[in-house]
Design an enzyme around this catalytic site. Structure first.
Site, PDB file in Angstrom:
ATOM      1  N   GLY A 113      79.356 -37.736 -79.835  1.00 47.33           N
ATOM      2  CA  GLY A 113      79.820 -38.300 -78.575  1.00 47.33           C
ATOM      3  C   GLY A 113      80.485 -37.250 -77.710  1.00 47.33           C
ATOM      4  O   GLY A 113      80.598 -36.079 -78.085  1.00 47.33           O
ATOM      5  N   SER A 114      80.928 -37.676 -76.562  1.00 48.25           N
ATOM      6  CA  SER A 114      81.558 -36.765 -75.608  1.00 48.25           C
ATOM      7  C   SER A 114      82.914 -36.289 -76.130  1.00 48.25           C
ATOM      8  O   SER A 114      83.559 -36.979 -76.925  1.00 48.25           O
ATOM      9  CB  SER A 114      81.746 -37.471 -74.259  1.00 48.25           C
ATOM     10  OG  SER A 114      80.509 -37.929 -73.752  1.00 48.25           O
ATOM     11  N   GLY A 143      86.829 -35.700 -76.456  1.00 50.51           N
ATOM     12  CA  GLY A 143      87.975 -36.489 -76.068  1.00 50.51           C
ATOM     13  C   GLY A 143      87.858 -37.976 -76.309  1.00 50.51           C
ATOM     14  O   GLY A 143      88.668 -38.751 -75.802  1.00 50.51           O
ATOM     15  N   THR A 144      86.854 -38.406 -77.097  1.00 49.23           N
ATOM     16  CA  THR A 144      86.675 -39.838 -77.334  1.00 49.23           C
ATOM     17  C   THR A 144      87.284 -40.301 -78.653  1.00 49.23           C
ATOM     18  O   THR A 144      87.120 -41.467 -79.031  1.00 49.23           O
ATOM     19  CB  THR A 144      85.177 -40.202 -77.303  1.00 49.23           C
ATOM     20  OG1 THR A 144      84.449 -39.322 -78.168  1.00 49.23           O
ATOM     21  CG2 THR A 144      84.629 -40.078 -75.889  1.00 49.23           C
ATOM     22  N   SER A 157      88.329 -36.497 -83.682  1.00 45.50           N
ATOM     23  CA  SER A 157      89.275 -35.838 -84.586  1.00 45.50           C
ATOM     24  C   SER A 157      90.377 -36.796 -85.029  1.00 45.50           C
ATOM     25  O   SER A 157      90.861 -36.723 -86.160  1.00 45.50           O
ATOM     26  CB  SER A 157      89.894 -34.611 -83.899  1.00 45.50           C
ATOM     27  OG  SER A 157      90.585 -34.984 -82.717  1.00 45.50           O
ATOM     28  N   SER A 177      69.331 -36.367 -58.395  1.00 43.14           N
ATOM     29  CA  SER A 177      70.074 -37.233 -57.482  1.00 43.14           C
ATOM     30  C   SER A 177      69.876 -36.832 -56.024  1.00 43.14           C
ATOM     31  O   SER A 177      70.314 -37.558 -55.127  1.00 43.14           O
ATOM     32  CB  SER A 177      71.571 -37.218 -57.819  1.00 43.14           C
ATOM     33  OG  SER A 177      72.106 -35.924 -57.646  1.00 43.14           O
ATOM     34  N   LYS A 237      81.071 -38.544 -55.352  1.00 46.57           N
ATOM     35  CA  LYS A 237      80.221 -38.074 -54.247  1.00 46.57           C
ATOM     36  C   LYS A 237      80.669 -38.678 -52.924  1.00 46.57           C
ATOM     37  O   LYS A 237      80.696 -37.992 -51.885  1.00 46.57           O
ATOM     38  CB  LYS A 237      78.763 -38.434 -54.537  1.00 46.57           C
ATOM     39  CG  LYS A 237      78.160 -37.670 -55.705  1.00 46.57           C
ATOM     40  CD  LYS A 237      76.750 -38.145 -56.007  1.00 46.57           C
ATOM     41  CE  LYS A 237      76.144 -37.369 -57.172  1.00 46.57           C
ATOM     42  NZ  LYS A 237      74.782 -37.834 -57.524  1.00 46.57           N
TER      43      LYS A 237
END
Length: 759
Positions: free
Chosen positions: A180-181, A183-184, A187, A633, A676
Site C-alpha cells: 500500500g501507499s 503512511g497507511t 509499520s 488528464s 487542480k
C-alpha cells in the site's frame, strides 16, 4: 515447508515427558552431530561452581560421551531450571507443563470490537449524530478527554481487514505481506504483532569456541534470561582459574630467579627463563578466556516478543556477520566465536522481522531470507569474501520469526518470486486502503487519532474541538473522494504536529483552529511550494495568460506529487508536412501521456474535414520541467488546442481544464481535481472544466470558492461549446463533432463512467 516440528516424527519428544539426558533434541539450533544422533549432552564442567548446578541424573542415563571422552567444547554450565536443561524451549502448555504446546495469546475478542469504540471521560456520544457533525457525535472540549488504548493494534485507524489479518497471523504465527501507499499504517501493524505474540517462548543464543575446528563455532539456545547467567558463571570460573595460574606463575618465576641468582649465579639466564614462563602462562590464560561463550542474542530484558526493523539493511546486518581479525595467528588472534555478530533474522527469533520496501533487498539477500524462513535456522558467516570472517561458519542459529514484508505496489515487481511464494504459502497478503468511508464512527476514531498523536509526541498542547474539526475536514479533502477520509495517517499526523508546534511556540494552553489553519500553509509539500513558485514566476514574466482568446493555446491542469496542483499551458500548431502527416508532441511526455496524444489524434482525424495526411500537427506542453508529463488528464486540453489550431478559432484564456478523453469523445474522470481547481484559481482563471464524474470529489478551500466557477462536462462537444470563441464557427465545429460521435447536448445521451478512476 512449515517451520513447525512434524508431529508424526517418531523421534520427536513427547511433550508430556521430560527431556531425556537433559537435552531437547528438537532444539532448532541443535548441538552439532551429537544433537542429530540424540546423544545426551556431556557435562565436563565443575560441579559445584558458584551460581551453577549440575543437571540432575535422569533415569540413570550417563551424561558422559559414548566414546568415554568428555566433549571439550561443552561449557559444563547449566543454570537451574527445575531439572530441565537450558536448551529446552520453555513454553507453558495447556496443562502447565514445561514442554507443552506454546502458549497462545489470550482471546482478544471479535475483531469488530477491537478499537471500534472511543472512550470519553465525563462526556456523552450522541446515538444519532448529525451528518454535519465532524466529531461524529462526540461532546468534548479538548482531546484530553479521549482515552487512548494501551495496545497498538487498537490504535490503528481504518485498516480493519489488515488488523484482522495481523491478529490471526499472530495467533497462528503466519507471515504477512502488506502492500500500500506510504503512511497507511504498515509499520504500526508490524509492531502491534510483536505485542500479540507470546513472550514465554523467547530464547537466548550462545556461541561457543570449538576446539576441534576454531572456524566452526558451536551454538546453544537457552530460555530467555539464562544466557547472562551462563556467561557470568563462565567468567567467574575463568577469573578463578586465572588467579590460580597467576599465583602459580609468580611462584615459579621467583623460584627460577632465585635458583639462577643464588645457585647458578647467572642472572641473565634466570631473567630469560622467567620471561619464557610468563609468556607460557599468558598463553594459557588466553586459552581459558576463549572458553567464555559469546551471548549472541540476549532476550533477558525483553518484555514482549522481539521486533526488528530490517528495512534497507545490508547483508551483514540482515543475515549476521563475522568481524575481520587483523591478527590471525601468533597467539594474538581473537577467537572466532567472539567475532560472530547476530543479524536481524537471528535477533527476531520468536518475534517479528519487519522489512519495508522489500524489493530493495538484493537477490542474494532475498534468497538467504527464503532459506531462513523455510528452515527456521541460518548459519552465520562473514559476508565479505576478503575478510578472515569468510572462513568462519557457525552451526545453524534459530530464525523462527514471523516475517512482515511491506512495500508499495511496485514492490511486487522486483521481489523474488520464490520469496513471495513462501510468504503467500505460509501466510497472508494484504492491500492497505488509502481511504475509508466517512461515517460518524470513523470521525470519532479520527478524534482519537489526534489524541494519540498528541500523547505520543508528549510536547504538544491538547487540541480544541474546533481544531479537531478542521483536521477532519483536511482528512476529507486529502481523500480525493466524496464521502471518504484519507488513511495516509503519517502525513495527517505531520500537520497535527506542525499545528501543535505553532501553539507551543505561542505558549498557548491548547491548539486552536487558527493554529491548524497556519499549519496548512506551513506544512505544504515541496511539490506544492514549487508549484506556487512556478505560478508566481510566470506572472512576473507574463507567461501566464488569463484573459482574451488565443488560437491553439489552452490552459491545462496537472498535479505535482500528491497534493499540489499546477497550471500547464498546451499549445498546438498545424503546418504543411514534408514527409507525410504526423502528430509531433514535445514536453518530456511519458508513456501514458504519449498514448493520450495518440487517442486525441484519432478524434481529430475523424472530426476534421481537411486532409490531415498533408499536415503535421505539433503539440507542445509548456514548461513541464525535467519531471515531464505522466498521465492522460490533459487529453481534453490537447484536443481543444489542436481543434482550435485546425479551424483557426480562439480559445478562452480565462478558462482552464482537465479531463481524460476516450476515442469516442467521452470525458473520463481523473485524479487530483481539487488541487487542480485551486491551482487554476491561484493562476487567475475565472472558470475551470472538470469531468462530470469528478464533481462529487471537489472539496476546495473556502477561500477559492468565490474565485472560480467549476463546470462539469461529459463530452468533448461540451468542452468546445464552452471554450471556443464565436458562435457561427463554433456551432459548425460542434455540430460536426456531434454527428460523428453520436452524442448530443440536447437529449443528454452521453456515455461515461459514473465513478471516478484517477488517471
Amino acid at each position: 515447508m512449515s517451520n513447525e516440528k512434524d508431529t508424526n516424527d517418531p523421534t520427536a519428544d513427547d511433550p508430556d515427558e521430560p527431556p531425556h539426558g537433559g537435552v531437547d533434541d528438537s532444539s532448532p539450533a541443535g548441538n552439532g552431530e551429537d544433537a542429530e544422533r540424540g546423544d545426551p549432552e556431556p557435562d565436563d564442567g565443575p560441579a559445584n561452581e558458584p551460581g551453577v548446578e549440575e543437571v540432575p541424573d535422569s533415569g540413570g542415563e550417563s551424561t558422559a560421551d559414548p566414546d568415554g571422552e568428555d566433549d571439550p567444547w561443552d561449557d559444563g554450565v547449566v543454570v537451574d531450571d527445575d531439572g530441565f536443561d537450558g536448551t529446552d524451549v520453555v513454553g507453558e502448555g495447556p496443562d502447565g507443563g514445561r514442554n507443552g504446546d506454546a502458549a497462545e495469546p489470550a482471546d482478544d475478542g471479535d475483531i469488530d470490537e477491537l478499537g471500534s469504540t472511543v472512550e470519553v471521560e465525563g462526556a456523552e456520544i450522541e446515538e444519532d449524530p448529525d451528518e454535519d457533525d465532524l466529531l461524529g457525535g462526540l461532546k468534548i472540549d479538548t482531546t484530553a478527554e479521549i482515552e487512548i488504548p494501551d495496545r497498538l493494534v487498537d490504535q490503528v485507524i481504518g485498516q480493519e481487514h489488515a488488523r484482522d489479518v495481523i491478529i490471526k497471523a499472530a495467533k497462528q504465527r503466519r507471515h504477512v505481506m502488506m502492500i500500500g501507499s506510504p503512511g497507511t499504517g504498515k509499520s504500526m501493524l508490524a509492531k502491534a504483532m510483536s505485542e500479540l505474540l507470546p513472550k514465554e517462548e523467547l530464547q537466548d543464543v550462545l556461541v561457543y569456541h570449538n576446539p576441534d575446528d576454531g572456524n566452526k563455532p558451536k551454538v546453544r539456545t537457552v530460555p530467555a534470561g539464562k544466557g547472562d547467567q551462563i556467561v557470568e558463571a563462565h567468567r567467574e570460573e575463568a577469573r578463578k582459574r586465572n588467579q590460580m595460574r597467576s599465583l602459580l606463575m609468580w611462584i615459579i618465576i621467583a623460584v627460577v630467579l632465585g635458583y639462577a641468582l643464588i645457585i647458578v649465579g647467572q642472572i641473565l639466564v634466570g631473567i630469560i627463563a622467567a620471561g619464557v614462563v610468563y609468556l607460557v602462562f599468558r598463553y594459557l590464560n588466553r586459552g581459558s578466556d576463549a572458553m567464555i561463550p559469546n551471548l549472541l542474542v540476549n532476550n533477558g530484558d525483553t518484555k514482549t516478543a522481539p521486533f526488528r526493523d530490517a528495512t534497507g539493511a545490508h547483508a551483514g546486518a540482515l543475515l549476521g556477520d563475522v568481524r575481520h581479525d587483523p591478527f590471525q595467528s601468533g597467539g594474538m588472534e581473537t577467537p572466532s566465536h567472539d567475532r560472530v555478530e547476530a543479524g536481524a533474522i537471528h535477533k527476531a527469533n520468536k518475534g517479528v522481522l519487519f522489512i519495508d520496501e522489500i524489493n530493495t533487498l538484493d537477490i542474494r539477500s532475498q534468497q538467504h531470507l527464503m532459506t531462513a524462513i523455510q528452515e527456521g535456522e541460518f548459519s552465520i558467516t562473514g559476508q565479505s569474501e576478503r575478510s578472515s570472517g569468510a572462513m568462519v561458519q557457525t552451526e545453524p542459529v534459530p530464525t523462527d520469526f514471523v516475517m512482515i514484508a511491506a512495500g508499495n505496489l511496485d514492490a511486487m515487481e522486483n521481489m523474488h518470486p520464490a520469496l513471495r511464494s513462501r510468504i503467500k504459502g505460509y501466510g497472508y497478503e494484504v492491500y492497505m486502503e488509502d481511504t475509508i468511508e466517512d461515517t460518524p464512527e470513523m470521525r470519532r476514531k479520527y478524534v482519537r487519532f489526534i489524541a494519540q498523536e498528541v500523547a505520543k509526541d508528549g510536547r504538544l498542547p491538547e487540541f480544541s474541538a474546533e481544531a479537531v474539526e478542521e483536521i477532519i475536514l483536511e482528512a476529507k479533502r486529502r481523500s480525493g473522494r466524496k464521502g471518504h477520509l484519507t488513511l495516509k495517517m503519517r502525513n495527517l499526523g505531520g500537520m497535527v504536529r506542525v499545528a501543535g508546534d505553532i501553539a507551543r511556540g505561542e505558549d498557548a494552553e491548547m491548539t486552536t483552529r487558527d493554529h491548524v489553519l497556519q499549519a496548512k500553509g506551513r506544512s505544504r509539500s515541496i511539490e506544492q511550494q514549487l508549484a506556487d513558485d512556478y505560478i508566481e514566476r510566470r506572472k512576473d514574466y507574463e507567461l501566464q495568460v488569463s484573459d482574451g482568446y488565443v488560437v491553439g493555446r489552452v490552459n491545462g491542469l496537472a498535479v505535482m506529487g500528491e497534493d499540489s496542483g499546477i497550471m500547464l499551458p498546451v499549445m498546438a500548431e498545424v503546418t504543411p508536412t514534408q514527409s507525410g502527416g504526423q502528430v509531433i508532441a514535445t514536453g518530456q511526455l511519458k508513456e501514458m501521456a504519449e498514448e493520450s496524444v495518440q487517442n486525441v489524434s484519432a478524434i481529430i482525424k475523424k472530426f476534421s474535414d481537411e486532409n490531415i495526411s498533408e499536415k503535421d500537427i505539433h503539440i507542445q506542453f509548456i514548461q513541464t520541467g525535467q519531471q515531464g508529463v505522466d498521465g492522460d488528464s490533459a487529453s481534453i486540453t490537447v484536443a481543444t488546442a489542436v481543434i482550435s489550431a485546425l479551424e483557426n478559432v480562439g480559445v478562452d484564456q480565462s478558462l482552464a481544464m482537465t479531463g481524460s478523453l476516450s476515442v469516442r469523445g467521452d470525458v473520463l474522470p481523473v485524479g487530483g481535481v481539487t488541487h487542480k481547481i485551486e491551482a487554476a484559481a491561484k493562476a487567475g482563471c475565472d472558470r475551470v472544466i472538470i469531468p462530470a464524474a469528478n464533481e462529487q470529489d471537489v472539496m476546495i478551500e473556502d477561500e477559492y470558492e468565490e474565485m472560480i466557477e467549476v463546470i462539469p462536462v461529459s463530452h468533448i462537444s461540451e468542452v468546445l461549446d464552452i471554450a471556443l470563441e464565436g458562435e457561427t464557427e463554433k456551432d459548425s465545429l460542434v455540430s460536426r463533432l456531434k454527428s460523428i460521435t453520436g452524442s448530443t447536448l440536447k437529449d443528454g445521451n452521453v456515455s461515461g463512467p459514473s465513478n471516478p478512476s484517477p488517471q
